[in-house]
Design a protein around this motif. Structure first.
Motif, PDB file in Angstrom:
ATOM      1  N   VAL A  47       0.858  -1.191   0.000  1.00 26.02           N
ATOM      2  CA  VAL A  47       0.000   0.000   0.000  1.00 26.02           C
ATOM      3  C   VAL A  47       0.892   1.238   0.000  1.00 26.02           C
ATOM      4  O   VAL A  47       1.752   1.393   0.862  1.00 26.02           O
ATOM      5  CB  VAL A  47      -0.939   0.011   1.229  1.00 26.02           C
ATOM      6  N   THR A  48       0.677   2.112  -0.961  1.00 30.89           N
ATOM      7  CA  THR A  48       1.468   3.328  -1.093  1.00 30.89           C
ATOM      8  C   THR A  48       0.772   4.475  -0.373  1.00 30.89           C
ATOM      9  O   THR A  48      -0.435   4.667  -0.521  1.00 30.89           O
ATOM     10  CB  THR A  48       1.649   3.683  -2.578  1.00 30.89           C
ATOM     11  N   PHE A  53       1.723  11.159   5.072  1.00 27.15           N
ATOM     12  CA  PHE A  53       0.683  10.321   5.676  1.00 27.15           C
ATOM     13  C   PHE A  53       1.018   9.883   7.096  1.00 27.15           C
ATOM     14  O   PHE A  53       0.178   9.975   7.990  1.00 27.15           O
ATOM     15  CB  PHE A  53       0.386   9.095   4.802  1.00 27.15           C
ATOM     16  N   LEU A  54       2.214   9.381   7.321  1.00 32.25           N
ATOM     17  CA  LEU A  54       2.565   8.868   8.645  1.00 32.25           C
ATOM     18  C   LEU A  54       2.408   9.951   9.706  1.00 32.25           C
ATOM     19  O   LEU A  54       1.775   9.718  10.748  1.00 32.25           O
ATOM     20  CB  LEU A  54       3.984   8.304   8.674  1.00 32.25           C
ATOM     21  N   ASP A  55       2.960  11.125   9.474  1.00 33.37           N
ATOM     22  CA  ASP A  55       2.842  12.204  10.460  1.00 33.37           C
ATOM     23  C   ASP A  55       1.389  12.595  10.690  1.00 33.37           C
ATOM     24  O   ASP A  55       0.967  12.822  11.830  1.00 33.37           O
ATOM     25  CB  ASP A  55       3.645  13.426  10.033  1.00 33.37           C
ATOM     26  N   ALA A  56       0.614  12.685   9.620  1.00 27.95           N
ATOM     27  CA  ALA A  56      -0.795  13.046   9.751  1.00 27.95           C
ATOM     28  C   ALA A  56      -1.566  11.974  10.522  1.00 27.95           C
ATOM     29  O   ALA A  56      -2.373  12.292  11.406  1.00 27.95           O
ATOM     30  CB  ALA A  56      -1.419  13.263   8.375  1.00 27.95           C
ATOM     31  N   ALA A  57      -1.323  10.716  10.228  1.00 32.30           N
ATOM     32  CA  ALA A  57      -2.016   9.620  10.918  1.00 32.30           C
ATOM     33  C   ALA A  57      -1.651   9.589  12.397  1.00 32.30           C
ATOM     34  O   ALA A  57      -2.513   9.386  13.259  1.00 32.30           O
ATOM     35  CB  ALA A  57      -1.691   8.289  10.250  1.00 32.30           C
ATOM     36  N   ARG A  58      -0.384   9.791  12.697  1.00 37.81           N
ATOM     37  CA  ARG A  58       0.047   9.825  14.100  1.00 37.81           C
ATOM     38  C   ARG A  58      -0.622  10.985  14.841  1.00 37.81           C
ATOM     39  O   ARG A  58      -1.050  10.835  15.987  1.00 37.81           O
ATOM     40  CB  ARG A  58       1.570   9.943  14.185  1.00 37.81           C
ATOM     41  N   LEU A 139      -8.666   9.168   6.948  1.00 35.24           N
ATOM     42  CA  LEU A 139      -7.500   9.902   6.457  1.00 35.24           C
ATOM     43  C   LEU A 139      -7.080   9.329   5.114  1.00 35.24           C
ATOM     44  O   LEU A 139      -6.794   8.129   5.005  1.00 35.24           O
ATOM     45  CB  LEU A 139      -6.357   9.780   7.478  1.00 35.24           C
ATOM     46  N   PRO A 140      -7.032  10.158   4.059  1.00 37.64           N
ATOM     47  CA  PRO A 140      -6.615   9.659   2.744  1.00 37.64           C
ATOM     48  C   PRO A 140      -5.165   9.204   2.736  1.00 37.64           C
ATOM     49  O   PRO A 140      -4.317   9.793   3.420  1.00 37.64           O
ATOM     50  CB  PRO A 140      -6.828  10.834   1.793  1.00 37.64           C
ATOM     51  N   LEU A 141      -4.884   8.169   1.968  1.00 35.64           N
ATOM     52  CA  LEU A 141      -3.529   7.623   1.870  1.00 35.64           C
ATOM     53  C   LEU A 141      -2.579   8.576   1.145  1.00 35.64           C
ATOM     54  O   LEU A 141      -1.375   8.537   1.366  1.00 35.64           O
ATOM     55  CB  LEU A 141      -3.534   6.281   1.140  1.00 35.64           C
ATOM     56  N   SER A 142      -3.126   9.392   0.258  1.00 38.18           N
ATOM     57  CA  SER A 142      -2.246  10.300  -0.508  1.00 38.18           C
ATOM     58  C   SER A 142      -2.767  11.715  -0.495  1.00 38.18           C
ATOM     59  O   SER A 142      -3.817  12.005  -0.042  1.00 38.18           O
ATOM     60  CB  SER A 142      -2.122   9.817  -1.949  1.00 38.18           C
TER      61      SER A 142
END
Length: 142
Positions: A47-48, A53-58, A139-142
């Motif tokens: 999954v790309t 994304f990582l910072d936003a998801a955290r 949260l969108p992946l991209s």
């Protein structure tokens, strides 16, 4: 809300993580670590995600768990699930109150978590259940 399947194996299990917290401030940084591990699993599954994304998801998970800690007694649950082209970050708690938006106030220190979450996510909804509520943020992946 149809969960996405791993892109490399049709019919395989949904990518998801569920963690129950007993309470206490340690669950806030722990939620960020859990998100980091989940994003690693997404990458392993092919999954790309965007660079941000990582910072936003955290951040989203941390804000939702912080709200649960501050506004609800008892335990909470963090669920991360790949759903189509988004990750659903769901936090369940035992509080009866729903998240509310405060009026815009650039001088207010703190209490901007819900603003941040709604700015980053495509969808944020709250659903009541028998003993509390669950806040779902996509949260969108991209």
């Amino acid at each position: 809300m149809t969960p996405a399947r791993r892109p490399d194996a049709a019919g395989s299990s949904v990518l998801s993580t569920v963690v129950d917290f007993r309470g206490g401030s340690a669950m806030i940084p722990a939620s960020r670590d859990i998100v980091q591990g989940f994003v690693g699993r997404l990458a392993e599954a092919g999954v790309t995600t965007s660079a941000e994304f990582l910072d936003a998801a955290r951040l989203v998970a941390s804000e939702l768990v912080t709200n649960a800690l501050r506004h609800a007694p008892g335990p909470c649950r963090l669920v991360l699930t790949l759903v189509e082209e988004q990750v659903e970050i769901a936090v369940s708690d035992t509080g009866e109150g729903f998240p509310t938006f405060l009026p815009r106030d650039p001088l207010r220190v703190g209490r901007h978590g819900l603003e941040i979450v709604t700015r980053l996510c495509d969808e944020v909804i709250t659903k009541p259940h028998a003993q509390g509520k669950t806040v779902y943020a996509r949260l969108p992946l991209s």
